[in-house]
Design a protein around this motif. Structure first.
Motif, PDB file in Angstrom:
ATOM      1  N   MET A 711       0.833  -1.193   0.000  1.00  0.00           N
ATOM      2  CA  MET A 711       0.000   0.000   0.000  1.00  0.00           C
ATOM      3  C   MET A 711       0.877   1.256   0.000  1.00  0.00           C
ATOM      4  N   HIS A 712       1.967   1.212   0.754  1.00  0.00           N
ATOM      5  CA  HIS A 712       2.897   2.339   0.766  1.00  0.00           C
ATOM      6  C   HIS A 712       3.528   2.537  -0.594  1.00  0.00           C
ATOM      7  N   ILE A 713       3.832   1.423  -1.274  1.00  0.00           N
ATOM      8  CA  ILE A 713       4.424   1.539  -2.611  1.00  0.00           C
ATOM      9  C   ILE A 713       3.448   2.216  -3.555  1.00  0.00           C
ATOM     10  N   MET A 714       2.205   1.806  -3.504  1.00  0.00           N
ATOM     11  CA  MET A 714       1.210   2.395  -4.398  1.00  0.00           C
ATOM     12  C   MET A 714       0.965   3.865  -4.055  1.00  0.00           C
ATOM     13  N   GLU A 715       0.948   4.182  -2.776  1.00  0.00           N
ATOM     14  CA  GLU A 715       0.759   5.585  -2.385  1.00  0.00           C
ATOM     15  C   GLU A 715       1.928   6.446  -2.880  1.00  0.00           C
ATOM     16  N   THR A 716       3.124   5.896  -2.799  1.00  0.00           N
ATOM     17  CA  THR A 716       4.286   6.637  -3.278  1.00  0.00           C
ATOM     18  C   THR A 716       4.181   6.911  -4.766  1.00  0.00           C
ATOM     19  N   CYS A 717       3.784   5.886  -5.536  1.00  0.00           N
ATOM     20  CA  CYS A 717       3.650   6.075  -6.977  1.00  0.00           C
ATOM     21  C   CYS A 717       2.558   7.085  -7.306  1.00  0.00           C
ATOM     22  N   ALA A 736       6.274  -7.687 -10.384  1.00  0.00           N
ATOM     23  CA  ALA A 736       6.495  -8.821 -11.280  1.00  0.00           C
ATOM     24  C   ALA A 736       7.421  -9.848 -10.646  1.00  0.00           C
ATOM     25  N   ARG A 737       8.360  -9.391  -9.823  1.00  0.00           N
ATOM     26  CA  ARG A 737       9.276 -10.320  -9.164  1.00  0.00           C
ATOM     27  C   ARG A 737       8.683 -10.928  -7.913  1.00  0.00           C
ATOM     28  N   LYS A 738       7.624 -10.351  -7.412  1.00  0.00           N
ATOM     29  CA  LYS A 738       7.043 -10.804  -6.157  1.00  0.00           C
ATOM     30  C   LYS A 738       6.096 -11.971  -6.444  1.00  0.00           C
ATOM     31  N   GLU A 739       6.227 -13.041  -5.734  1.00  0.00           N
ATOM     32  CA  GLU A 739       5.431 -14.242  -5.941  1.00  0.00           C
ATOM     33  C   GLU A 739       4.085 -14.187  -5.238  1.00  0.00           C
ATOM     34  N   ASP A 740       3.857 -13.088  -4.475  1.00  0.00           N
ATOM     35  CA  ASP A 740       2.559 -12.958  -3.811  1.00  0.00           C
ATOM     36  C   ASP A 740       1.496 -12.590  -4.827  1.00  0.00           C
ATOM     37  N   ASN A 741       0.282 -12.635  -4.389  1.00  0.00           N
ATOM     38  CA  ASN A 741      -0.838 -12.285  -5.255  1.00  0.00           C
ATOM     39  C   ASN A 741      -0.915 -10.767  -5.324  1.00  0.00           C
ATOM     40  N   CYS A 742      -0.429 -10.204  -6.417  1.00  0.00           N
ATOM     41  CA  CYS A 742      -0.375  -8.744  -6.574  1.00  0.00           C
ATOM     42  C   CYS A 742      -1.202  -8.322  -7.776  1.00  0.00           C
ATOM     43  N   LYS A 743      -2.226  -9.075  -8.084  1.00  0.00           N
ATOM     44  CA  LYS A 743      -2.998  -8.795  -9.297  1.00  0.00           C
ATOM     45  C   LYS A 743      -3.587  -7.395  -9.266  1.00  0.00           C
ATOM     46  N   GLN A 744      -4.178  -7.028  -8.145  1.00  0.00           N
ATOM     47  CA  GLN A 744      -4.821  -5.719  -8.067  1.00  0.00           C
ATOM     48  C   GLN A 744      -3.804  -4.601  -8.276  1.00  0.00           C
ATOM     49  N   LEU A 747      -2.611  -4.519 -11.973  1.00  0.00           N
ATOM     50  CA  LEU A 747      -3.604  -3.904 -12.852  1.00  0.00           C
ATOM     51  C   LEU A 747      -3.579  -2.386 -12.737  1.00  0.00           C
ATOM     52  N   GLU A 748      -3.440  -1.874 -11.506  1.00  0.00           N
ATOM     53  CA  GLU A 748      -3.393  -0.416 -11.328  1.00  0.00           C
ATOM     54  C   GLU A 748      -2.136   0.180 -11.936  1.00  0.00           C
ATOM     55  N   VAL A 749      -1.029  -0.530 -11.802  1.00  0.00           N
ATOM     56  CA  VAL A 749       0.224  -0.035 -12.374  1.00  0.00           C
ATOM     57  C   VAL A 749       0.149  -0.046 -13.898  1.00  0.00           C
ATOM     58  N   LEU A 750      -0.403  -1.162 -14.470  1.00  0.00           N
ATOM     59  CA  LEU A 750      -0.519  -1.236 -15.931  1.00  0.00           C
ATOM     60  C   LEU A 750      -1.436  -0.138 -16.454  1.00  0.00           C
ATOM     61  N   SER A 751      -2.426   0.194 -15.660  1.00  0.00           N
ATOM     62  CA  SER A 751      -3.320   1.264 -16.082  1.00  0.00           C
ATOM     63  C   SER A 751      -2.572   2.589 -16.194  1.00  0.00           C
ATOM     64  N   GLN A 752      -1.720   2.875 -15.237  1.00  0.00           N
ATOM     65  CA  GLN A 752      -0.944   4.130 -15.273  1.00  0.00           C
ATOM     66  C   GLN A 752       0.107   4.106 -16.380  1.00  0.00           C
ATOM     67  N   ILE A 753       0.738   2.937 -16.589  1.00  0.00           N
ATOM     68  CA  ILE A 753       1.729   2.815 -17.669  1.00  0.00           C
ATOM     69  C   ILE A 753       1.061   3.016 -19.018  1.00  0.00           C
ATOM     70  N   ASP A 754      -0.096   2.402 -19.181  1.00  0.00           N
ATOM     71  CA  ASP A 754      -0.810   2.537 -20.446  1.00  0.00           C
ATOM     72  C   ASP A 754      -1.295   3.962 -20.641  1.00  0.00           C
ATOM     73  N   LYS A 755      -1.737   4.584 -19.547  1.00  0.00           N
ATOM     74  CA  LYS A 755      -2.254   5.941 -19.638  1.00  0.00           C
ATOM     75  C   LYS A 755      -1.168   6.930 -20.034  1.00  0.00           C
ATOM     76  N   VAL A 778      -4.456 -10.935 -16.713  1.00  0.00           N
ATOM     77  CA  VAL A 778      -4.019  -9.706 -16.063  1.00  0.00           C
ATOM     78  C   VAL A 778      -3.641  -8.658 -17.107  1.00  0.00           C
ATOM     79  N   VAL A 779      -3.037  -9.086 -18.212  1.00  0.00           N
ATOM     80  CA  VAL A 779      -2.531  -8.143 -19.208  1.00  0.00           C
ATOM     81  C   VAL A 779      -3.409  -8.076 -20.442  1.00  0.00           C
ATOM     82  N   LYS A 780      -4.492  -8.909 -20.454  1.00  0.00           N
ATOM     83  CA  LYS A 780      -5.333  -8.961 -21.656  1.00  0.00           C
ATOM     84  C   LYS A 780      -5.896  -7.585 -21.992  1.00  0.00           C
TER      85      LYS A 780
END
Length: 997
Positions: A711-717, A736-744, A747-755, A778-780
């Motif tokens: 959450m801190h990482i996302m707030e920083t971004c 991408a390197r983290k094996e935890d479930n980081c789908k949400q 998706l938010e990061v890809l949205s900003q990259i795409d935007k 996730v990337v579809k």
């Protein structure tokens, strides 16, 4: 008798006077019946009973002249003038005459000239003259008589007309002595009679004032005036004593109980001719009584000479010696011995006191007198009289080497004598540091505190010793209070503080003393002794440092009253010297640099914190070192604090310090300190202040123990992504390197990259391929959106390509038409003033026409259309800028790095020709757009007239040449080669100067 107690010496050599030509005794006076005598001006003057006056010079030459008919009774030779005053008789009976002789002038008979003759009669009753005196200024002459009267002559005694006489005294007894003296600017006349002594003051306006001095007088010839050694007193001799008189009163007397016959004065000596109480045998040849001549040194109280002479007639003080004339007409010479001979006589008898007095009265040189003192001191020392010896040695200070005396008194039993000598040496300000050291050591060995106080506590007189040496000796001997007094009084600040801090250990008083010093001294001493003071008196030292580094105002001690109670002992004086302070006002603020005092708090961080907090509070603009040190102290305390509430309070103080906009700490050092102390809030704030957003993101990525770190990482971004879009790329790589479930989060990061179009899809897919938890779903949506956007862009690009091709083709056709077809000008109005055109007029290929006057008034150049000129210049500037910037490789790389679409940047630079090796050759002629070339027809174009055509040799971009009046149109050529080679297609058509027919 009292004078018998005076020592007798033989300081005169007696010899009978002999002629210069022969060695025979002087006998030229043996047949003269002398009656009176005097001396002066280098000669002896004698008078006889037959009226002759005789002169004896230094060569014993005898001269004479007849002065009176009967006898000469009195003579007076002036000392400052060659004037002789005589009294004698020219007639039988009592009829004395006064004659004044000018010995420098001669009459016809080659005798001294008589300048005045006056009768000496007191009133109406004649009387014999008993004594005579004349003032040296020649304005007063007094004559005494046997009947007790005195006649005073005022005015010039050498002339009758300018002088007047008056009886100023009438007594009952004979006048025996007269002498003048100046007293209080008035002339006084001392009068001695046989029964009294009187002083008569001669006042202005012919007045006198009498003062009776004594009721006892003296015999004739028994009075004399002393010299300056005895203050010019009037001296008389009686059978019982010698008496001295001043104009107001009688002075001292010297008891001498024998009969006095004569009194004389010679060079400080009093000469008495008297009779001995015991009879002396008579001289057989002349049946003369023997007289005793005694020469007294009144000042030194000894008898310089005493011897009997047969029947003394007179004594003369002339030619630098004494001459004694006896009644048998023999002349004796008394030659005084030289001073050195006298001193040797006294030395042999160990009479050093007399020797000293004699040397001083004889104006002996100072070195010789000092040597006498030394000999006297040596004599007393050899006799064991050390006190007397040191008294004499003290008188040699300044001439005799001090070590000569000091060596004699180094033994312990004589230390008090050495002390006395050293004290005297200091009073003359000739003492060295060694002498001061020795004297103070004497005081300390004698334990004489009173003497030490007297020597050091010199409040009312100048210091006569070396202060530094005195302080050192007193300190080494344990007399700290004396040393402190000297140091404080003479501003020896280093000594004072060393004694207070190292010996007495009175830290409070040392701080008070520093607070009284001026700014420079206080600053220097705090730097020197600050560590000791902060360890022993931290509170007072910190307060003094606060004052020193903000607005220093020294304090001045109140002056203690100079009373007896305030000076009882050294402790009382020192205590009074430190009572109460008065602040000294100053218009200029004096303050030290706080950085220079941080090191003295090395063992007291609490006081350092207090000091630094005070500094940043009073002076927000303090140096970075102050803020950095305070931050370090706060961080250290925070790291070692166990209490939660206190820890929170310290954290708040640290953040307040960091977030204060006035804080001047060094950002890099503050960041290092926060990292060393693992102060998270400070680290994140400083990263943000330094705009190191990627470091904030990395900090959260590294500290992934917390469940909320994503959450801190996302707030920083979200907070800083707009300022640094690469944060989203770093976040994508992290998730991408983290094996935890980081789908949400992905998706938010890809949205900003795409935007923001931060990464190509291929890189996004390659990045996410490392995460086994990330599926295609996730990337579809991201891929679909990106492909759709690219398809839209391709379609838009194709549409633009088609449009550009059409525009290009249209432009080519227009250019070809301009090259091959004629241009018809049909404008009826001026493009500037909108009035109807008339000749002469100017036409441009851009379809703008102008009156010739309007064109001249508005155009900047003759070759360009004034309406199209701004746009054409803008285009030319753009082309020129592109040509200049095509070699700016560094700018290209920077734009490429910052651009979101690098391909468009490269395409832009390709369009500029950056990557082409092209050599541009520009012609010197003025370049103009084809639309700008003017054509100036001869006549205005008529609506019904045929169109104007160009001849074959003209370019469609050249202005039309001047034609003949019959020319009505321009014919077009038959091809592109119709333009001559010397014409540029961008040059203007020449103006038509004449109206067409």
């Amino acid at each position: 008798m009292a004078l018998l107690q005076w020592r007798r010496f033989n300081f005169f050599d007696k010899e009978i006077l002999r002629n210069f030509e022969s060695d025979e005794p002087f006998d030229k006076l043996k047949d003269i019946n002398l009656s009176t005598s005097t001396c002066g001006r280098g000669q002896i003057v004698l008078g006889d009973v037959e009226g002759f006056i005789y002169f004896v010079d230094r060569r014993l030459k005898l001269t004479t002249f007849k002065a009176y008919e009967i006898r000469v009774t009195h003579l007076h030779q002036l000392k400052q003038h060659n004037i002789l005053v005589s009294i004698g008789e020219d007639e039988e009976g009592i009829n004395p005459l006064i004659k004044v002789w000018n010995l420098d002038k001669r009459d016809r008979a080659d005798n001294p000239m008589c300048t005045r003759i006056a009768r000496a009669i007191p009133g109406s009753k004649p009387s014999k003259v008993s004594c005579l005196t004349v003032h040296e200024n020649l304005n007063y002459m007094a004559v005494g008589f046997d009947n007790g009267s005195i006649v005073l002559f005022r005015g010039d005694v050498m002339r009758e007309r300018h002088s007047k006489q008056k009886v100023i005294f009438e007594g009952q007894q004979r006048i025996t002595g007269l002498n003048f003296k100046i007293h209080n600017k008035n002339q006084v006349l001392f009068v001695a009679t046989e029964g009294e002594v009187i002083c008569i003051t001669l006042l202005p306006k012919d007045k006198e004032q009498k003062n009776l001095l004594d009721l006892h007088g003296c015999s004739l010839h028994c009075s004399v005036m002393s010299d300056v050694t005895q203050y010019n007193q009037f001296v008389i001799g009686r059978s019982d004593a010698i008496y001295f008189y001043q104009p107001e009163e009688r002075g001292p007397c010297l008891a001498f109980e024998n009969e006095k016959l004569q009194l004389h004065w010679y060079h400080g000596y009093m000469i008495i001719v008297g009779k001995e109480s015991q009879p002396v045998p008579r001289v057989v040849d002349h049946n003369l009584d023997m007289n005793i001549v005694t020469i007294y040194d009144i000042q030194n109280k000894f008898i310089a000479y005493s011897a009997p002479f047969p029947g003394i007639f007179d004594i003369f003080c002339e030619w630098g010696s004494l001459y004694i004339l006896t009644k048998d007409r023999k002349l004796f010479h008394l030659q005084e011995k030289d001073t050195q001979t006298k001193l040797e006589i006294l030395f042999k008898k160990n009479l050093y006191v007399l020797a000293i007095g004699l040397a001083q009265s004889q104006q002996y040189d100072q070195d010789g007198i000092v040597d006498i003192f030394r000999q006297y001191g040596d004599h007393l020392y050899s006799k064991g009289d050390y006190d007397g010896a040191i008294t004499q040695y003290i008188k040699t200070i300044g001439k005799l080497e001090a070590s000569y005396v000091i060596r004699k008194f180094l033994d312990t039993p004589r230390i008090h004598n050495l002390t006395a000598y050293l004290q005297a040496l200091h009073k003359t300000q000739l003492a060295t540091e060694d002498h001061t050291t020795l004297l103070l050591n004497c005081y300390t060995k004698l334990k004489d505190t009173s003497k030490l106080d007297e020597f050091i506590m010199k409040e009312d007189r100048e210091v006569d010793f070396d202060v530094d040496t005195a302080i050192k000796v007193c300190r080494s001997a344990g007399y700290f209070q004396h040393a402190i007094y000297l140091a404080e009084r003479h501003s020896q600040h280093d000594f004072y503080l060393k004694i207070q801090l190292e010996d007495i250990r009175d830290y409070a008083r040392a701080l008070d003393y520093i607070g009284k010093l001026d700014f420079e001294q206080a600053e220097r001493n705090m730097k020197t002794y600050g560590k000791v003071l902060i360890n022993e008196a931290p509170k007072q030292t910190t307060e003094l440092l606060k004052k020193l580094c903000t607005d220093y105002r020294p304090c001045v001690t109140k002056v203690a009253e100079n009373t007896t109670e305030s000076r009882q002992g050294v402790s009382a004086i020192c205590a009074q010297s430190l009572q109460g302070f008065i602040p000294v006002t100053s218009t200029r603020i004096q303050k030290s640099n706080a950085d220079e005092f941080i090191h003295i708090f090395v063992n007291n961080s609490d006081k350092l914190t207090e000091f630094l907090e005070h500094m940043i509070k009073v002076q927000p603009g303090s140096s970075p070192l102050v803020y950095n040190t305070l931050l370090e102290l706060h961080l250290h305390d925070h790291a070692h604090e166990k209490d939660i509430a206190a820890k929170v309070d310290k954290e708040r103080k640290i953040l307040d310090l960091l977030q204060n906009p006035d804080s001047c700490y060094d950002l890099d050092q503050a960041l290092v300190l926060c990292q060393l102390n693992n102060f998270k809030a400070g680290i994140l704030f400083l990263y943000e202040k330094a705009k190191l957003y990627h470091q904030i993101l990395r900090y959260h990525m590294e500290h992934n123990e917390s469940p909320v770190h994503m959450m801190h990482i996302m707030e920083t971004c979200k907070r800083f992504g707009s300022q640094d879009p690469n944060l989203w790329i770093q976040a994508l790589s992290y998730f991408a390197r983290k094996e935890d479930n980081c789908k949400q989060q992905i998706l938010e990061v890809l949205s900003q990259i795409d935007k923001s179009n931060l990464l190509p899809p291929l890189l996004v897919i390659q990045t996410l391929a490392h995460n086994s938890m990330t599926t295609l779903s996730v990337v579809k949506d991201y891929i679909v959106r990106h492909l759709q956007r690219e398809r839209d862009e391709i379609e838009e690009n194709e549409r633009l390509i088609l449009r550009y091709r059409e525009d290009t083709e249209k432009m080519r056709n227009e250019i070809e038409q301009l090259k091959t077809s004629a241009r018809i000008f049909q404008n009826q109005k001026c493009s500037l003033c909108t009035q109807a055109l008339d000749l002469p007029s100017v036409h441009f290929l851009c379809q703008h026409s102008f009156h010739h006057s309007c064109f001249e008034g508005y155009s900047e150049t003759e070759a360009e259309c004034p309406i199209c000129l701004p746009r054409n210049r803008q285009l030319l500037e753009t082309i020129r800028a592109q040509e200049q910037s095509k070699d700016l490789h560094e700018q290209f790389h920077q734009q490429l790095e910052r651009a979101s679409d690098g391909f468009s940047v490269i395409a832009d630079y390709y369009g500029r020709g950056v990557f082409n090796k092209v050599t541009f050759i520009t012609e010197p002629s003025t370049i103009s757009s084809p639309a700008q070339s003017p054509v100036v027809p001869k006549n205005p174009v008529q609506k019904s007239g045929p169109p104007l055509s160009y001849p074959d040799h003209l370019s469609p971009f050249d202005s039309a040449p001047q034609t003949a009046p019959q020319t009505q149109s321009l014919k077009a050529g038959s091809g592109a080669n119709a333009y001559p080679s010397h014409l540029s297609p961008f040059e203007t058509v020449p103006k038509v100067q004449k109206r067409m027919a």
